[in-house]
Design a protein around this motif. Structure first.
Motif, PDB file in Angstrom:
ATOM      1  N   LEU A  36      32.958  41.509  44.629  1.00  0.00           N
ATOM      2  CA  LEU A  36      32.835  42.592  45.691  1.00  0.00           C
ATOM      3  C   LEU A  36      33.880  43.599  45.451  1.00  0.00           C
ATOM      4  O   LEU A  36      33.717  44.595  45.989  1.00  0.00           O
ATOM      5  CB  LEU A  36      33.605  41.820  46.847  1.00  0.00           C
ATOM      6  CG  LEU A  36      32.755  40.603  47.431  1.00  0.00           C
ATOM      7  CD1 LEU A  36      33.542  39.925  48.888  1.00  0.00           C
ATOM      8  CD2 LEU A  36      31.417  40.972  47.637  1.00  0.00           C
ATOM      9  N   PHE A  37      34.798  43.589  44.338  1.00  0.00           N
ATOM     10  CA  PHE A  37      35.667  44.698  43.844  1.00  0.00           C
ATOM     11  C   PHE A  37      35.309  45.054  42.567  1.00  0.00           C
ATOM     12  O   PHE A  37      35.137  43.958  41.729  1.00  0.00           O
ATOM     13  CB  PHE A  37      37.037  44.419  44.052  1.00  0.00           C
ATOM     14  CG  PHE A  37      37.525  44.301  45.496  1.00  0.00           C
ATOM     15  CD1 PHE A  37      37.768  45.285  46.146  1.00  0.00           C
ATOM     16  CD2 PHE A  37      37.706  43.072  46.150  1.00  0.00           C
ATOM     17  CE1 PHE A  37      38.404  45.369  47.237  1.00  0.00           C
ATOM     18  CE2 PHE A  37      38.339  42.997  47.353  1.00  0.00           C
ATOM     19  CZ  PHE A  37      38.568  44.090  48.254  1.00  0.00           C
ATOM     20  N   THR A  38      35.274  46.124  42.192  1.00  0.00           N
ATOM     21  CA  THR A  38      35.042  46.886  40.727  1.00  0.00           C
ATOM     22  C   THR A  38      36.188  46.573  39.918  1.00  0.00           C
ATOM     23  O   THR A  38      37.333  46.271  40.650  1.00  0.00           O
ATOM     24  CB  THR A  38      34.590  48.256  40.556  1.00  0.00           C
ATOM     25  OG1 THR A  38      35.786  49.051  41.327  1.00  0.00           O
ATOM     26  CG2 THR A  38      33.406  48.538  41.511  1.00  0.00           C
ATOM     27  N   ASP A  39      35.954  46.455  38.818  1.00  0.00           N
ATOM     28  CA  ASP A  39      37.265  46.496  37.898  1.00  0.00           C
ATOM     29  C   ASP A  39      38.191  47.480  38.360  1.00  0.00           C
ATOM     30  O   ASP A  39      39.489  47.251  38.149  1.00  0.00           O
ATOM     31  CB  ASP A  39      37.003  46.447  36.604  1.00  0.00           C
ATOM     32  CG  ASP A  39      36.351  45.048  35.888  1.00  0.00           C
ATOM     33  OD1 ASP A  39      36.082  44.122  36.631  1.00  0.00           O
ATOM     34  OD2 ASP A  39      35.760  45.106  34.709  1.00  0.00           O
ATOM     35  N   ASP A  40      37.956  48.667  38.581  1.00  0.00           N
ATOM     36  CA  ASP A  40      38.653  49.711  38.808  1.00  0.00           C
ATOM     37  C   ASP A  40      39.458  49.691  40.061  1.00  0.00           C
ATOM     38  O   ASP A  40      40.638  50.126  40.240  1.00  0.00           O
ATOM     39  CB  ASP A  40      37.956  51.127  38.804  1.00  0.00           C
ATOM     40  CG  ASP A  40      37.460  51.650  37.353  1.00  0.00           C
ATOM     41  OD1 ASP A  40      37.956  51.150  36.278  1.00  0.00           O
ATOM     42  OD2 ASP A  40      36.462  52.617  37.323  1.00  0.00           O
ATOM     43  N   GLU A  41      38.565  49.174  41.058  1.00  0.00           N
ATOM     44  CA  GLU A  41      39.475  48.792  42.324  1.00  0.00           C
ATOM     45  C   GLU A  41      40.457  47.716  42.323  1.00  0.00           C
ATOM     46  O   GLU A  41      41.430  47.849  42.706  1.00  0.00           O
ATOM     47  CB  GLU A  41      38.341  48.327  43.254  1.00  0.00           C
ATOM     48  CG  GLU A  41      37.238  49.441  44.016  1.00  0.00           C
ATOM     49  CD  GLU A  41      36.253  48.901  44.745  1.00  0.00           C
ATOM     50  OE1 GLU A  41      36.036  49.767  45.739  1.00  0.00           O
ATOM     51  OE2 GLU A  41      35.812  47.792  44.469  1.00  0.00           O
ATOM     52  N   VAL A  42      40.244  46.617  41.533  1.00  0.00           N
ATOM     53  CA  VAL A  42      41.075  45.700  41.118  1.00  0.00           C
ATOM     54  C   VAL A  42      42.461  46.160  40.433  1.00  0.00           C
ATOM     55  O   VAL A  42      43.513  45.935  40.678  1.00  0.00           O
ATOM     56  CB  VAL A  42      40.825  44.495  40.332  1.00  0.00           C
ATOM     57  CG1 VAL A  42      41.825  43.384  40.289  1.00  0.00           C
ATOM     58  CG2 VAL A  42      39.354  43.829  41.280  1.00  0.00           C
ATOM     59  N   ASP A  43      42.260  46.970  39.424  1.00  0.00           N
ATOM     60  CA  ASP A  43      43.031  47.575  38.660  1.00  0.00           C
ATOM     61  C   ASP A  43      44.156  48.597  39.499  1.00  0.00           C
ATOM     62  O   ASP A  43      45.115  48.680  39.245  1.00  0.00           O
ATOM     63  CB  ASP A  43      42.669  48.432  37.555  1.00  0.00           C
ATOM     64  CG  ASP A  43      42.166  47.517  36.309  1.00  0.00           C
ATOM     65  OD1 ASP A  43      42.266  46.352  36.328  1.00  0.00           O
ATOM     66  OD2 ASP A  43      41.262  47.939  35.523  1.00  0.00           O
ATOM     67  N   ALA A  44      43.184  49.333  40.317  1.00  0.00           N
ATOM     68  CA  ALA A  44      44.110  50.168  41.302  1.00  0.00           C
ATOM     69  C   ALA A  44      45.055  49.352  42.405  1.00  0.00           C
ATOM     70  O   ALA A  44      46.097  49.665  42.627  1.00  0.00           O
ATOM     71  CB  ALA A  44      43.245  51.004  42.335  1.00  0.00           C
ATOM     72  N   LEU A  45      44.353  48.391  42.532  1.00  0.00           N
ATOM     73  CA  LEU A  45      45.238  47.386  43.273  1.00  0.00           C
ATOM     74  C   LEU A  45      46.436  46.872  42.705  1.00  0.00           C
ATOM     75  O   LEU A  45      47.652  46.819  43.216  1.00  0.00           O
ATOM     76  CB  LEU A  45      44.434  46.303  43.946  1.00  0.00           C
ATOM     77  CG  LEU A  45      44.815  45.182  45.049  1.00  0.00           C
ATOM     78  CD1 LEU A  45      45.629  45.967  46.153  1.00  0.00           C
ATOM     79  CD2 LEU A  45      43.903  44.144  45.526  1.00  0.00           C
ATOM     80  N   THR A  46      46.216  46.367  41.416  1.00  0.00           N
ATOM     81  CA  THR A  46      47.322  45.974  40.653  1.00  0.00           C
ATOM     82  C   THR A  46      48.366  47.012  40.548  1.00  0.00           C
ATOM     83  O   THR A  46      49.629  46.712  40.798  1.00  0.00           O
ATOM     84  CB  THR A  46      46.901  45.474  39.304  1.00  0.00           C
ATOM     85  OG1 THR A  46      45.833  44.556  39.586  1.00  0.00           O
ATOM     86  CG2 THR A  46      48.080  44.956  38.462  1.00  0.00           C
ATOM     87  N   ALA A  47      48.072  48.202  40.232  1.00  0.00           N
ATOM     88  CA  ALA A  47      48.901  49.174  40.131  1.00  0.00           C
ATOM     89  C   ALA A  47      49.737  49.687  41.196  1.00  0.00           C
ATOM     90  O   ALA A  47      50.951  50.008  41.281  1.00  0.00           O
ATOM     91  CB  ALA A  47      48.295  50.592  39.610  1.00  0.00           C
ATOM     92  N   ALA A  48      48.877  49.535  42.522  1.00  0.00           N
ATOM     93  CA  ALA A  48      49.674  49.787  43.985  1.00  0.00           C
ATOM     94  C   ALA A  48      50.674  48.826  44.195  1.00  0.00           C
ATOM     95  O   ALA A  48      51.805  48.961  44.518  1.00  0.00           O
ATOM     96  CB  ALA A  48      48.509  49.895  44.865  1.00  0.00           C
ATOM     97  N   THR A  49      50.192  47.420  43.794  1.00  0.00           N
ATOM     98  CA  THR A  49      51.362  46.444  44.128  1.00  0.00           C
ATOM     99  C   THR A  49      52.436  46.290  43.268  1.00  0.00           C
ATOM    100  O   THR A  49      53.811  46.114  43.520  1.00  0.00           O
ATOM    101  CB  THR A  49      50.615  45.148  43.962  1.00  0.00           C
ATOM    102  OG1 THR A  49      50.201  44.668  42.526  1.00  0.00           O
ATOM    103  CG2 THR A  49      49.696  44.790  45.135  1.00  0.00           C
TER     104      THR A  49
END
Length: 307
Positions: A36-49
């Motif tokens: 449901l999430f692209t790798d870029d979206e997950v990486d952006a979530l990781t960076a935001a956290t």
């Protein structure tokens, strides 16, 4: 009459649960999604956290609720839990409001609307013997006694491939369909405030009462995929022995019909949730679990089309 999903692309609609998937969820109480999430979206979530852990906030809670989970560096290398990250951090919240996620939840819950109920950022340190890494068996509805819905559900969103070695979330298959025995007012307390042995005993007693086998199913979740579970599905997690931190968000979701309800306890008080001191009030003075600041809509079914 058919119903469309105007907020979804054709490619996203292919990622929705099939009718068979929805039946599986109804029977088993859990579902492993497609990507449901692209790798870029997950990486952006990781960076935001990462920025969140460094202290970045776009806004903070007006008051500190009495049962707030809120790890701070002074608490040390324990398992971290931070509630309301979707509210406090705009970038995290924007990713968690992805319509596709809400549409999947709506299919599973057979609901026309899905709102965020709570979001908890979790960091399980790579310390095999850390006691806080063990999450005992529990189900979420116990802590949501002030919610009227029986169809709430949780999306578990890891930031990486997540497997048994990392202490992934583990479901007790079909346990959401059990009738419950042995419950009293203590079950409305969070599992962190309860005896682990008592929770193990409660699971065993309820399985025996229902003539059910305790089938523990660890969720092996590739990056970008999610697991979903029903609010009455027993679940927990084990130690992280991988040597890498297990990072995730538990996104608790409510169907559009959910509302605050009065749930009396034996001591004469009523069950509460942290929202109750934060959200706006309805016209008759009840906490509004549809407050768009704290409980934003992430999916609403479109109007029926055609004849």
């Amino acid at each position: 009459m058919t119903t469309t999903h105007p907020a979804l692309s054709a490619e996203e609609r292919e990622l929705l649960p099939s009718d068979e998937d929805v039946r599986f969820y109804a029977e088993h109480g859990w579902y492993l999604s497609k990507k449901l999430f692209t790798d870029d979206e997950v990486d952006a979530l990781t960076a935001a956290t990462d920025r969140y852990y460094d202290g970045e906030r776009d806004r903070t809670l007006g008051v500190r609720p009495p049962k707030l989970a809120y790890w701070e560096p002074a608490k040390g290398p324990v398992q971290r839990h931070n509630d309301y990250v979707h509210y406090e951090h705009s970038a995290i919240g924007a990713i968690l409001r992805k319509p596709l996620l809400g549409a999947v939840a709506a299919r599973l819950a057979r609901a026309a609307e899905i709102r965020i109920f709570q979001s908890t950022l979790i960091y399980k340190p790579p310390i095999a013997g850390e006691p806080s890494n063990i999450v005992p068996w529990h189900f979420d509805k116990h802590y949501w006694a002030s919610s009227s819905s029986e169809d709430m559900l949780t999306a578990f969103i890891p930031f990486h491939d997540c497997d048994v070695e990392m202490g992934t979330i583990t479901m007790v298959d079909g346990s959401h369909r059990w009738s419950e025995i042995g419950a009293d007012d203590t079950v409305v307390r969070h599992f962190a405030d309860r005896d682990r042995g008592q929770l193990e005993e409660m699971l065993a007693e309820n399985a025996a009462h229902n003539g059910a086998e305790i089938r523990k199913i660890p969720m092996v979740i590739p990056k970008g995929h999610l697991s979903f579970h029903h609010c009455r599905t027993y679940h927990g997690s084990g130690a992280n022995v991988s040597g890498r931190p297990r990072r995730a968000i538990s996104l608790h979701l409510q169907d559009g019909a959910n509302a605050w309800r009065e749930f009396p306890l034996s001591d004469g008080t009523h069950a509460t949730y942290n929202h109750d001191v934060l959200v706006r009030r309805t016209d008759d003075g009840r906490p509004d679990y549809a407050d768009p600041d704290y409980c934003p809509i992430i999916w609403r079914e479109s109007a029926p089309q055609g004849g």
